[in-house]
Design an enzyme around this catalytic site. Structure first.
Site, PDB file in Angstrom:
ATOM      1  N   ASP A 134       2.304  -1.601  43.620  1.00 18.22           N
ATOM      2  CA  ASP A 134       2.536  -0.681  42.614  1.00 18.22           C
ATOM      3  C   ASP A 134       1.290   0.345  42.996  1.00 18.22           C
ATOM      4  O   ASP A 134       0.715   0.237  42.807  1.00 18.22           O
ATOM      5  CB  ASP A 134       2.787  -0.914  41.434  1.00 18.22           C
ATOM      6  CG  ASP A 134       3.816  -2.001  40.611  1.00 18.22           C
ATOM      7  OD1 ASP A 134       4.727  -2.223  41.450  1.00 18.22           O
ATOM      8  OD2 ASP A 134       4.656  -2.268  39.767  1.00 18.22           O
ATOM      9  N   ARG A 135       2.006   1.246  43.146  1.00 15.92           N
ATOM     10  CA  ARG A 135       1.524   3.114  42.958  1.00 15.92           C
ATOM     11  C   ARG A 135       0.011   2.124  42.092  1.00 15.92           C
ATOM     12  O   ARG A 135      -0.732   2.862  42.571  1.00 15.92           O
ATOM     13  CB  ARG A 135       2.503   4.014  43.131  1.00 15.92           C
ATOM     14  CG  ARG A 135       1.253   5.039  43.040  1.00 15.92           C
ATOM     15  CD  ARG A 135       2.131   6.547  43.187  1.00 15.92           C
ATOM     16  NE  ARG A 135       1.361   7.843  43.089  1.00 15.92           N
ATOM     17  CZ  ARG A 135       1.987   8.560  43.112  1.00 15.92           C
ATOM     18  NH1 ARG A 135       2.942   8.879  42.359  1.00 15.92           N
ATOM     19  NH2 ARG A 135       1.141  10.148  43.287  1.00 15.92           N
TER      20      ARG A 135
END
Length: 300
Positions: A134-135
């Site tokens: 995830d970012r």
């Protein structure tokens, strides 16, 4: 691209069967057979139906992969933990997206890896991200530098044979020293958030408590499946949302993103047949929240 193995079996074996035992997929073998590469035994070009004998070297030569023009290159920093002819292991900072998407097009890990390969005059310029994050989850990512490597590691990915461990800071005190969260995960009306759903995909998360504070617990987490937001969804489901996780009810008073870090990755290298293991130090945010803890990352 060129790779060589020494066949250590005791009986003759066809090239295809031997390569399949190492992880090569049927589609890639056919591509090589149909003109995208060649096979050599004892340094002599042979037909793909050839049998190899014990202790004979088998070499695959393949055409380099040209750059994907739809992916821009970036010269932003790339923290390379390990590199050889087949693999890159990089340490991604929280806040950097793994691959281009609708919101970020030109400064993802993929863009940076492409820029890195160009700067280092690599023949193969189409990297393949084997793992993603995830970012706002930082830590280790495995990248195949060419499609041969991507194909040969895919079996380990699909069969969940690749060990991936994370460190997370969650709210409250997790009482069990060791546990499993076995709850299926599904989509939520097309939204980014995922939910526990009895009709969703199987999801299994294993954890060990490493340290407890008055209002937090540091856990080591091992994924046995790879669902979107799996760790975040599972810990929220048992009442221990990740600190900073706005999407799943975590306390965001100090941090605006989840305190989750991909701290360890281990896989069997299908080229060297050796186990490869890499670890990553925790980012400063973990220490800022609980500065007195020692954070000894013991690996089991």
């Amino acid at each position: 691209m060129e790779n060589t193995w020494i066949y250590r079996g005791t009986e003759p074996i066809k090239i295809k069967k031997y390569l399949q035992s190492l992880g090569m997929g049927h589609r890639l073998f056919n591509d090589l057979k149909n003109g995208e590469g060649e096979f050599l035994v004892d340094h002599r070009k042979v037909r793909p139906t050839t049998q190899i004998l014990p202790n004979q070297p088998l070499t695959i030569k393949a055409q380099p992969e040209l750059a994907d023009d739809t992916v821009e290159s970036s010269n932003e920093p790339l923290n390379v933990v390990y590199e050889d002819d087949n693999w890159l292991v990089v340490d991604k900072p929280a806040g950097v997206t793994s691959i281009p998407g609708p919101t970020v097009q030109n400064d993802t890990v993929l863009n940076r890896v492409k820029g890195y390969l160009i700067a280092n005059n690599s023949a193969d310029l189409r990297p393949h991200l084997i793992t993603r994050l995830d970012r706002f989850t930082g830590g280790l990512l495995l990248i195949a530098k060419h499609h041969i490597a991507s194909s040969m590691i895919s079996q380990q990915v699909q069969q969940h044979q690749m060990l991936k461990e994370y460190t997370a800071l969650v709210e409250g005190q997790v009482m069990d020293e060791h546990g499993e969260i076995n709850k299926p995960i599904g989509r939520k009306d097309g939204q980014a958030a995922r939910v526990i759903d009895e009709n969703g995909q199987r999801a299994l998360t294993e954890y060990w408590v490493e340290e407890r504070g008055a209002k937090w617990t540091r856990v080591r987490v091992r994924l046995h499946t790879g669902r979107t937001h799996q760790i975040r969804v599972h810990f929220a489901a048992i009442g221990h949302s990740l600190i900073g996780d706005h999407l799943y009810g975590g306390d965001t008073s100090k941090y605006d993103h989840q305190l989750l870090h991909a701290s360890k990755i281990s896989f069997n290298d299908p080229f060297t047949l050796k186990q490869m293991t890499f670890t990553s130090e925790l980012p400063a945010a973990f220490f800022e929240l609980v500065p007195k803890c020692q954070f000894k990352l013991e690996r089991k």
